[in-house]
Write an enzyme that holds these catalytic residues in place. Structure first.
Site, PDB file in Angstrom:
ATOM      1  N   ASP A   1       0.845  -1.186   0.000  1.00  0.00           N
ATOM      2  CA  ASP A   1       0.000   0.000   0.000  1.00  0.00           C
ATOM      3  C   ASP A   1       0.891   1.249   0.000  1.00  0.00           C
ATOM      4  O   ASP A   1       2.038   1.180  -0.440  1.00  0.00           O
ATOM      5  CB  ASP A   1      -0.930  -0.039   1.221  1.00  0.00           C
ATOM      6  CG  ASP A   1      -2.290   0.558   0.938  1.00  0.00           C
ATOM      7  OD1 ASP A   1      -2.374   1.795   0.824  1.00  0.00           O
ATOM      8  OD2 ASP A   1      -3.263  -0.211   0.834  1.00  0.00           O
TER       9      ASP A   1
ATOM     10  N   ASP B   1       0.430   1.718  17.622  1.00  0.00           N
ATOM     11  CA  ASP B   1      -0.467   0.770  16.954  1.00  0.00           C
ATOM     12  C   ASP B   1       0.278  -0.079  15.934  1.00  0.00           C
ATOM     13  O   ASP B   1      -0.136  -1.200  15.639  1.00  0.00           O
ATOM     14  CB  ASP B   1      -1.584   1.534  16.239  1.00  0.00           C
ATOM     15  CG  ASP B   1      -2.358   2.432  17.169  1.00  0.00           C
ATOM     16  OD1 ASP B   1      -3.447   2.031  17.608  1.00  0.00           O
ATOM     17  OD2 ASP B   1      -1.864   3.549  17.459  1.00  0.00           O
TER      18      ASP B   1
ATOM     19  N   HIS C   1      -3.743   5.941   3.813  1.00  0.00           N
ATOM     20  CA  HIS C   1      -4.437   4.726   3.395  1.00  0.00           C
ATOM     21  C   HIS C   1      -3.735   3.461   3.868  1.00  0.00           C
ATOM     22  O   HIS C   1      -4.364   2.549   4.425  1.00  0.00           O
ATOM     23  CB  HIS C   1      -4.565   4.709   1.864  1.00  0.00           C
ATOM     24  CG  HIS C   1      -5.449   3.640   1.333  1.00  0.00           C
ATOM     25  ND1 HIS C   1      -4.981   2.386   0.989  1.00  0.00           N
ATOM     26  CD2 HIS C   1      -6.777   3.621   1.085  1.00  0.00           C
ATOM     27  CE1 HIS C   1      -5.988   1.653   0.539  1.00  0.00           C
ATOM     28  NE2 HIS C   1      -7.089   2.373   0.589  1.00  0.00           N
TER      29      HIS C   1
ATOM     30  N   ASN D   1      -2.776   1.421  21.079  1.00  0.00           N
ATOM     31  CA  ASN D   1      -1.789   2.418  21.517  1.00  0.00           C
ATOM     32  C   ASN D   1      -1.500   2.330  23.007  1.00  0.00           C
ATOM     33  O   ASN D   1      -0.877   3.218  23.586  1.00  0.00           O
ATOM     34  CB  ASN D   1      -2.277   3.823  21.167  1.00  0.00           C
ATOM     35  CG  ASN D   1      -3.586   4.174  21.855  1.00  0.00           C
ATOM     36  OD1 ASN D   1      -4.074   3.409  22.689  1.00  0.00           O
ATOM     37  ND2 ASN D   1      -4.152   5.323  21.518  1.00  0.00           N
TER      38      ASN D   1
ATOM     39  N   ALA E   1      -8.034  -8.259  -8.428  1.00  0.00           N
ATOM     40  CA  ALA E   1      -9.140  -9.060  -7.901  1.00  0.00           C
ATOM     41  C   ALA E   1      -9.713 -10.036  -8.926  1.00  0.00           C
ATOM     42  O   ALA E   1     -10.527 -10.879  -8.574  1.00  0.00           O
ATOM     43  CB  ALA E   1     -10.250  -8.138  -7.396  1.00  0.00           C
TER      44      ALA E   1
ATOM     45  N   VAL F   1      -6.660 -15.555  -6.335  1.00  0.00           N
ATOM     46  CA  VAL F   1      -6.729 -14.451  -5.376  1.00  0.00           C
ATOM     47  C   VAL F   1      -8.038 -14.546  -4.596  1.00  0.00           C
ATOM     48  O   VAL F   1      -9.095 -14.818  -5.165  1.00  0.00           O
ATOM     49  CB  VAL F   1      -6.649 -13.094  -6.100  1.00  0.00           C
ATOM     50  CG1 VAL F   1      -6.976 -11.942  -5.161  1.00  0.00           C
ATOM     51  CG2 VAL F   1      -5.262 -12.898  -6.703  1.00  0.00           C
TER      52      VAL F   1
ATOM     53  N   SER G   1     -11.349  -1.327   0.577  1.00  0.00           N
ATOM     54  CA  SER G   1      -9.969  -1.209   1.062  1.00  0.00           C
ATOM     55  C   SER G   1      -9.888  -1.656   2.511  1.00  0.00           C
ATOM     56  O   SER G   1      -8.836  -2.102   2.977  1.00  0.00           O
ATOM     57  CB  SER G   1      -9.481   0.238   0.970  1.00  0.00           C
ATOM     58  OG  SER G   1      -9.021   0.547  -0.305  1.00  0.00           O
TER      59      SER G   1
END
Length: 429
Positions: free
Chosen positions: A71, A80, A110, A123, A220, A225, A273
């Protein structure tokens, strides 16, 4: 019947599609303020309802599994993302560890949103966001979309990223983007096969109607996949944050999602996403629970234990939901018969049939070992008078013709003289 485009034309078509490549729904919900870090956990409805995550956590939280996030890069500061153990950049403009977010403001966050859904570790505060597989480790592979100024073609970025992920121990690779084209560059054949041959699961987002993806596009559409569609909180297919296609495997939430930005700020967003990393986290849980199970059977467990929705009825698999809502608790706990093939299809078989057909419709290659170039025609000599004989014409045309003509004339004259002589003798006698 329409013919399949020749390889060159098809590559141009794919290149144009890649230029319009889209994140699969990175949409911050308009008018919704960032969630409070202390209450964001309460908003993660997919951890508590219908998707079997709490049941799966009784067995494992993903320890030992590795998720590669291909990404825009995972933020480096927030706690995190303390589970990130490695990374790389394949765009040519990011940092070597893949942790410098790339692209526009929305794109830069993103990759972090996606990673937090898959394996965010919180966190440290009570009620902080957790990923589906919070004890799994993450690999950050930063790729560049058009706004990033990437110096590497997107096709090559994906292929290179897959190889790096496989070589660095990934169990599952998440791809939350779409090329908006059903076909893909032939170089992806080898890259995806490389992942499959090394027992790596690839999970991809279906895309979103709301951002212009009417039907699923590569990656996709690639056989093997695990493609993920999106549903709302009620489990109904999302009209904006999902799309349709025959390659969809399972469905997962894509609306009212939480996410942690690159700077640690929690937000709410929507899109497949987000549905894709939820399922990638489920794959990590399965990999942790069944460390010796191959990729085909990991996918098969999720597919066969998916819960069909009332909306799809007997339409299984459905172009909207696939086999149904993914339920990782059932996938871990159910008795599932083993398989020897990937239920999402065989890329190897697809290549055998389709690439051969493309080669047969393409123009035949030129055999350079037998074809010779023709010698050029000599340029005319403007200084030569075309009405005068040349040495060549005298030697090969004029003189031979004169000899032949002269010999013929002597023969004719001799014949005439002989005839006259015979006539004179006859008259005298």
């Amino acid at each position: 019947m329409a013919q399949r485009p020749h390889a060159t034309a098809r590559r141009r078509m794919i290149a144009r599609a890649a230029a319009a490549i889209a994140l699969a729904g990175a949409v911050v919900l308009g008018g919704v303020a960032p969630a409070s870090a202390a209450t964001v956990r309460d908003a993660e409805y997919w951890l508590d309802s219908g998707y079997g995550v709490q049941e799966a956590w009784k067995t494992t939280k993903g320890n030992g599994a590795v998720i590669a996030i291909m990404d825009t890069g995972i933020g480096k500061g927030p706690k995190d993302f303390s589970g990130v153990t490695g990374g790389t950049d394949v765009s040519g403009v990011g940092s070597s560890d893949g942790r410098t977010p790339l692209g526009s403001e929305e794109e830069r966050n993103h990759g972090s949103w996606v990673a937090s859904l898959a394996a965010g570790r919180g966190n440290g505060e009570e009620g902080a966001m957790l990923g589906v597989a919070p004890e799994a480790t993450l690999l950050s592979i930063s790729i560049g979309f058009p706004s990033s100024g990437s110096t590497v073609s997107f096709v090559d970025q994906v292929a290179n990223g897959i190889h790096w992920a496989v070589d660095n121990g990934a169990d599952v690779i998440n791809m939350s983007f779409s090329t908006n084209a059903k076909e893909w560059d032939p170089s992806w054949d080898e890259a995806f096969q490389y992942a499959y041959s090394h027992n790596v699961v690839i999970v991809a987002a279906a895309g979103n109607r709301g951002s212009g993806t009417d039907v699923v596009g590569a990656p996709a559409t690639i056989p093997g996949v695990l493609t993920v569609a999106g549903v709302d909180k009620a489990g109904t297919v999302s009209q904006n944050a999902s799309t349709e296609g025959i390659t969809i495997g399972v469905s997962a939430p894509s609306e009212e999602l939480t996410g942690i930005s690159a700077d640690g700020t929690p937000v709410m967003w929507a899109g497949t996403s987000g549905a894709s990393p939820i399922v990638a986290g489920m794959v990590a849980l399965l990999r942790s629970a069944y460390p010796d199970m191959d990729a085909d059977n990991i996918i098969n467990r999720l597919v066969t234990t998916a819960v069909p929705t009332s909306q799809q009825g007997d339409d299984v698999p459905s172009p909207d939901y696939g086999y149904g809502l993914a339920n990782v608790g059932k996938a871990i706990d159910s008795d599932v018969a083993p398989v020897t093939t990937n239920p999402m299809g065989s890329l190897k078989d697809w290549i055998t049939v389709n690439r051969r057909a493309e080669a047969e419709t393409a123009a035949p290659p030129v055999d350079k070992t037998t074809v010779k170039a023709l010698a050029p025609i000599p340029k005319a000599d403007d200084t030569v008078n075309p009405f005068l004989p040349t040495p060549e014409t005298l030697r090969y045309i004029s003189i031979p013709a004169a000899v032949i003509l002269g010999a013929g004339t002597l023969i004719v004259l001799g014949a005439i003289g002989a005839t006259r002589h015979v006539r004179r003798v006859a008259r005298k006698s």
